[in-house]
Design an enzyme around this catalytic site. Sequence first.
Site, short mmCIF file in Angstrom:
data_model
loop_
_atom_site.label_atom_id
_atom_site.label_comp_id
_atom_site.label_asym_id
_atom_site.label_seq_id
_atom_site.Cartn_x
_atom_site.Cartn_y
_atom_site.Cartn_z
N GLU A 111 -22.11 -139.36 25.17
CA GLU A 111 -21.49 -138.64 26.28
C GLU A 111 -20.60 -139.55 27.12
OE1 GLU A 111 -24.71 -136.83 28.52
OE2 GLU A 111 -26.03 -137.09 26.79
N ASP B 292 -32.80 -142.36 25.84
CA ASP B 292 -32.09 -141.79 26.99
C ASP B 292 -31.56 -142.95 27.82
OD1 ASP B 292 -31.06 -140.26 28.98
OD2 ASP B 292 -32.90 -139.18 29.45
N HIS C 96 -21.32 -133.78 27.70
CA HIS C 96 -22.62 -134.01 27.06
C HIS C 96 -22.55 -133.71 25.56
CE1 HIS C 96 -26.91 -134.11 26.55
NE2 HIS C 96 -27.21 -133.91 27.82
N ARG D 8 -22.17 -125.82 33.90
CA ARG D 8 -22.53 -125.44 32.53
C ARG D 8 -23.21 -124.07 32.45
NH1 ARG D 8 -28.00 -128.43 30.61
NH2 ARG D 8 -29.25 -128.05 32.49
N ARG E 297 -27.60 -124.89 24.52
CA ARG E 297 -28.12 -126.15 23.99
C ARG E 297 -27.26 -126.61 22.81
NH1 ARG E 297 -31.24 -130.11 25.78
NH2 ARG E 297 -32.81 -128.60 26.49
#
Length: 280
Positions: free
Chosen positions: A255, A197, A149, A79, A56
Amino acid sequence: MTPTASPDIVELVAPDGATATLALHGGHLLSWRPANSPEQLYLSPRSEYASGKAIRGGVPVCFPQFAERGPLPKHGFARTLPWELVSREVGKEDALAVLRLRDSDATRAIWPHAFELELSVRVAGKTLDIELACENNGEAALQFTTALHTYLRVADLDDVSVEGLAGLRYFDSIKQAEALQRMDLLLTGEKGVLDLDRIYFGVKEKPLLVAENRRQVVITQQGFDDAVIWNPGPERCAKLADMPPQGWSEMLCVEAANIGRPIELQPGDSWVGRQSLALL
């Protein structure tokens, strides 16, 4: 904490003192400290460094699927898999590392394509370049969506703005609706927009300026058409086991991405995308 003692950690130190730290787990950039400057990336102190788990913070690589927009696991598999170190070198002005991920029985079981990913990270002075390349090594065409990201560290989200988004169409993943960004500045935090978002389409090489008081970071991209701006806000952050409850107030994701129009590669073809960050 960053597992700096692990053999799976790659440290880059440029001649001028700029540093970057990468984990082979996930091909994950964990840290970026420009020369004579503090940490610029947010890394959750509750991150898990375990097989099959995503870290994270920092810069996760989303591939070959962004978010849950498809049948694969969220943000794909790159990832959470181990990458290999191809090279690490220090030049007269910079330091560079190249990591690689190839298809395996595990990836082909859920995504039946032969591919090779390369992640190149270059650090020098006040700049960071992250380059992701994909080659189709199979006998059939493949499609993918992808993103770098990037979690930027901030001191106070209320003081942060993002310039360069005015006039762009975006998809609000919270409201599940499209809209137009009319103002030049996107304000975040309690005085602005919480639970953020958004996928902005058609950003391409347009620079974005992330400003917080006297600190400014210019973000440019090549090969990526879109950009994602994300912050979970307090309610969603409280539900994330790998984030502290107040972690949302210390980060903002900006991102580089290709989401609206997937990248399609014919056999033998390749694609390259780059995100560059410069601390002013």
